[in-house]
Design a protein around this motif. Structure first.
Motif, PDB file in Angstrom:
ATOM      1  N   LEU A  45       0.826  -1.205   0.000  1.00 26.14           N
ATOM      2  CA  LEU A  45       0.000   0.000   0.000  1.00 26.14           C
ATOM      3  C   LEU A  45       0.862   1.258   0.000  1.00 26.14           C
ATOM      4  CD1 LEU A  45      -2.827  -1.171   2.426  1.00 26.14           C
ATOM      5  CD2 LEU A  45      -2.698  -1.360  -0.059  1.00 26.14           C
ATOM      6  N   ALA A  46       2.022   1.189   0.646  1.00 27.01           N
ATOM      7  CA  ALA A  46       2.949   2.323   0.593  1.00 27.01           C
ATOM      8  C   ALA A  46       3.447   2.532  -0.839  1.00 27.01           C
ATOM      9  CB  ALA A  46       4.123   2.088   1.538  1.00 27.01           C
ATOM     10  N   PHE A  47       3.685   1.433  -1.540  1.00 29.80           N
ATOM     11  CA  PHE A  47       4.121   1.558  -2.935  1.00 29.80           C
ATOM     12  C   PHE A  47       3.022   2.174  -3.793  1.00 29.80           C
ATOM     13  CE2 PHE A  47       4.501   0.086  -7.292  1.00 29.80           C
ATOM     14  CZ  PHE A  47       5.785   0.526  -7.606  1.00 29.80           C
ATOM     15  N   LEU A  48       1.790   1.745  -3.611  1.00 28.58           N
ATOM     16  CA  LEU A  48       0.690   2.307  -4.396  1.00 28.58           C
ATOM     17  C   LEU A  48       0.565   3.810  -4.178  1.00 28.58           C
ATOM     18  CD1 LEU A  48      -2.017  -0.485  -3.955  1.00 28.58           C
ATOM     19  CD2 LEU A  48      -0.665   0.007  -6.008  1.00 28.58           C
ATOM     20  N   ASN A  49       0.900   4.276  -2.977  1.00 20.77           N
ATOM     21  CA  ASN A  49       0.828   5.708  -2.692  1.00 20.77           C
ATOM     22  C   ASN A  49       1.913   6.514  -3.397  1.00 20.77           C
ATOM     23  OD1 ASN A  49      -1.482   6.119  -1.123  1.00 20.77           O
ATOM     24  ND2 ASN A  49      -0.465   5.394   0.733  1.00 20.77           N
ATOM     25  N   ARG A  50       2.842   5.845  -4.060  1.00 23.38           N
ATOM     26  CA  ARG A  50       3.885   6.554  -4.800  1.00 23.38           C
ATOM     27  C   ARG A  50       3.389   7.038  -6.170  1.00 23.38           C
ATOM     28  NH1 ARG A  50       9.725   3.958  -4.613  1.00 23.38           N
ATOM     29  NH2 ARG A  50      10.165   6.154  -5.020  1.00 23.38           N
ATOM     30  N   ALA A  51       2.228   6.549  -6.585  1.00 23.89           N
ATOM     31  CA  ALA A  51       1.674   6.963  -7.880  1.00 23.89           C
ATOM     32  C   ALA A  51       0.964   8.304  -7.754  1.00 23.89           C
ATOM     33  CB  ALA A  51       0.702   5.905  -8.387  1.00 23.89           C
ATOM     34  N   ASP A  52       0.784   8.970  -8.893  1.00 24.09           N
ATOM     35  CA  ASP A  52      -0.023  10.191  -8.939  1.00 24.09           C
ATOM     36  C   ASP A  52      -1.501   9.879  -9.137  1.00 24.09           C
ATOM     37  OD1 ASP A  52       2.091  12.279  -8.792  1.00 24.09           O
ATOM     38  OD2 ASP A  52       2.779  11.308 -10.632  1.00 24.09           O
ATOM     39  N   GLY A  53      -1.796   8.665  -9.561  1.00 20.50           N
ATOM     40  CA  GLY A  53      -3.180   8.234  -9.739  1.00 20.50           C
ATOM     41  C   GLY A  53      -3.216   6.748 -10.024  1.00 20.50           C
ATOM     42  N   ILE A  54      -4.320   6.107  -9.673  1.00 17.24           N
ATOM     43  CA  ILE A  54      -4.445   4.655  -9.815  1.00 17.24           C
ATOM     44  C   ILE A  54      -5.786   4.320 -10.459  1.00 17.24           C
ATOM     45  CG2 ILE A  54      -4.624   2.457  -8.575  1.00 17.24           C
ATOM     46  CD1 ILE A  54      -2.895   3.689  -6.362  1.00 17.24           C
ATOM     47  N   VAL A  55      -5.750   3.411 -11.425  1.00 14.75           N
ATOM     48  CA  VAL A  55      -6.973   2.843 -11.986  1.00 14.75           C
ATOM     49  C   VAL A  55      -7.187   1.494 -11.314  1.00 14.75           C
ATOM     50  CG1 VAL A  55      -8.186   2.076 -14.058  1.00 14.75           C
ATOM     51  CG2 VAL A  55      -6.571   3.993 -14.197  1.00 14.75           C
ATOM     52  N   GLY A  56      -8.155   1.430 -10.381  1.00 10.21           N
ATOM     53  CA  GLY A  56      -8.503   0.182  -9.722  1.00 10.21           C
ATOM     54  C   GLY A  56      -9.621  -0.511 -10.460  1.00 10.21           C
ATOM     55  N   HIS A  57      -9.886  -1.756 -10.088  1.00  8.51           N
ATOM     56  CA  HIS A  57     -10.872  -2.546 -10.826  1.00  8.51           C
ATOM     57  C   HIS A  57     -12.285  -1.982 -10.712  1.00  8.51           C
ATOM     58  CE1 HIS A  57      -8.508  -6.595 -11.176  1.00  8.51           C
ATOM     59  NE2 HIS A  57      -7.778  -5.549 -11.483  1.00  8.51           N
ATOM     60  N   ASN A  58     -12.705  -1.708  -9.487  1.00 13.68           N
ATOM     61  CA  ASN A  58     -14.104  -1.340  -9.255  1.00 13.68           C
ATOM     62  C   ASN A  58     -14.209  -0.631  -7.914  1.00 13.68           C
ATOM     63  OD1 ASN A  58     -14.489  -3.473  -7.132  1.00 13.68           O
ATOM     64  ND2 ASN A  58     -14.073  -4.796  -8.880  1.00 13.68           N
ATOM     65  N   LYS A  59     -15.410  -0.196  -7.562  1.00 15.17           N
ATOM     66  CA  LYS A  59     -15.602   0.562  -6.334  1.00 15.17           C
ATOM     67  C   LYS A  59     -15.234  -0.258  -5.096  1.00 15.17           C
ATOM     68  CE  LYS A  59     -18.947   3.488  -3.902  1.00 15.17           C
ATOM     69  NZ  LYS A  59     -18.687   2.928  -2.563  1.00 15.17           N
ATOM     70  N   LYS A  60     -15.533  -1.537  -5.104  1.00 13.42           N
ATOM     71  CA  LYS A  60     -15.249  -2.349  -3.921  1.00 13.42           C
ATOM     72  C   LYS A  60     -13.750  -2.508  -3.694  1.00 13.42           C
ATOM     73  CE  LYS A  60     -19.748  -4.534  -4.036  1.00 13.42           C
ATOM     74  NZ  LYS A  60     -20.569  -5.740  -4.233  1.00 13.42           N
ATOM     75  N   MET A  61     -13.003  -2.701  -4.762  1.00 15.40           N
ATOM     76  CA  MET A  61     -11.549  -2.751  -4.612  1.00 15.40           C
ATOM     77  C   MET A  61     -11.015  -1.411  -4.140  1.00 15.40           C
ATOM     78  SD  MET A  61      -8.493  -3.577  -7.380  1.00 15.40           S
ATOM     79  CE  MET A  61      -8.625  -5.373  -7.286  1.00 15.40           C
ATOM     80  N   ASN A  62     -11.472  -0.328  -4.755  1.00 13.46           N
ATOM     81  CA  ASN A  62     -10.968   0.994  -4.398  1.00 13.46           C
ATOM     82  C   ASN A  62     -11.365   1.398  -2.982  1.00 13.46           C
ATOM     83  OD1 ASN A  62      -9.776   1.107  -6.877  1.00 13.46           O
ATOM     84  ND2 ASN A  62     -11.153   2.640  -7.741  1.00 13.46           N
TER      85      ASN A  62
END
Length: 280
Positions: free
Chosen positions: A124-141
């Motif tokens: 999750l710390a790595f994911l926060n290194r992005a400027d934006g993320i395309v997740g699968h759907n609302k439940k994942m996000n």
């Protein structure tokens, strides 16, 4: 605009994984992106480690130093090497001013480690290194947000599927169902008790199946739609027909199974577990 997509060269055949990766490359290159391949073996052997070291300390830094004018970079996540992914992001930040976005294919904290919160921190710390993320759907996000991801998230909603086959104008209704995937994971097939036929496709079939479960061979993701002549497509995972269970069954509560897109793009209505994220 000077835009790049970073993708892992995946050698898997006749399974869903590489198809979504390749479709993203096709669609984004049509929009003007250039694809940059990262090629390494995804095992833990000596050759794989040497390939990652060479990529991390020579190939990627050299590429970014000579392409410092990149505006946007999309990384197809994950690359299945934490070491390499962190080096890629470090080099992007050091050598370019590009905006960095992730398209998620899998979140391992949910897929394999949902009951091991000690694993979450690094991913999750790595994911926060992005400027934006395309997740699968609302439940994942929603799960990502509630567990500490503060980067802006948008919903893919469902994967596109580049399907070259022609949709049939009509299919005779016989109540038949098809299932496509890695059959080694489809243990529930041993419990199927149907009066209609269930046609199954994919690698690693069992030696035997119950009556009316018929193995139809395996095909590439591009060839497979031509062979889906049934009335419904089944999206299921786990060991039982009562509901999806196990690690991959639980994952269906959060992910977008790629076979859903395969079936819909082939004109097939979908049967899916009612607790799956895509059931809505």
């Amino acid at each position: 605009m000077n835009n790049y997509l970073i993708s892992l060269k995946d050698s898997a055949k006749n399974v869903a994984g590489p198809k979504a990766n390749m479709d993203n490359i096709k669609f984004l290159t049509e929009l003007g992106f250039k694809n940059y391949w990262l090629k390494f073996e995804t095992n833990t052997g000596v050759k794989s480690r040497l390939q990652k070291l060479w990529l991390a300390h020579y190939t990627i830094p050299h590429f970014l130093k000579t392409h410092s004018d990149i505006d946007n970079i999309i990384l197809q996540y994950p690359l299945y090497s934490t070491y390499l992914m962190n080096n890629v992001v470090d080099d992007i930040r050091q050598y370019t001013d590009a905006k960095l976005y992730f398209i998620i294919h899998d979140v391992e904290s949910i897929r394999l480690f949902i009951n091991k919160p000690e694993y979450y921190r690094d991913e999750l710390a790595f994911l926060n290194r992005a400027d934006g993320i395309v997740g699968h759907n609302k439940k994942m996000n929603d799960w990502l947000s509630s567990h500490g991801v503060t980067t802006k998230l948008v919903n893919l909603e469902i994967f596109d599927y580049d399907n070259p086959s022609t949709l049939p104008e009509k299919r005779p209704y016989q109540g038949t169902i098809c299932y496509a995937g890695n059959l080694k994971k489809a243990q529930f097939l041993q419990e199927v008790n149907l009066k209609h036929q269930l046609m199954i496709f994919g690698p690693n079939p069992s030696q035997s199946y119950p009556k009316n479960v018929v193995y139809q061979g395996q095909y590439s993701p591009e060839e497979l739609p031509e062979h889906l002549n049934e009335n419904f497509g089944l999206v299921w995972d786990g060991t039982t027909t009562d509901g999806c269970n196990g690690v991959f069954g639980e994952y269906m509560k959060y992910n977008d199974p790629h076979k859903t897109s395969l079936y819909l793009s082939s004109g097939l209505p979908v049967i899916i577990w009612k607790k799956a994220a895509l059931a809505d």
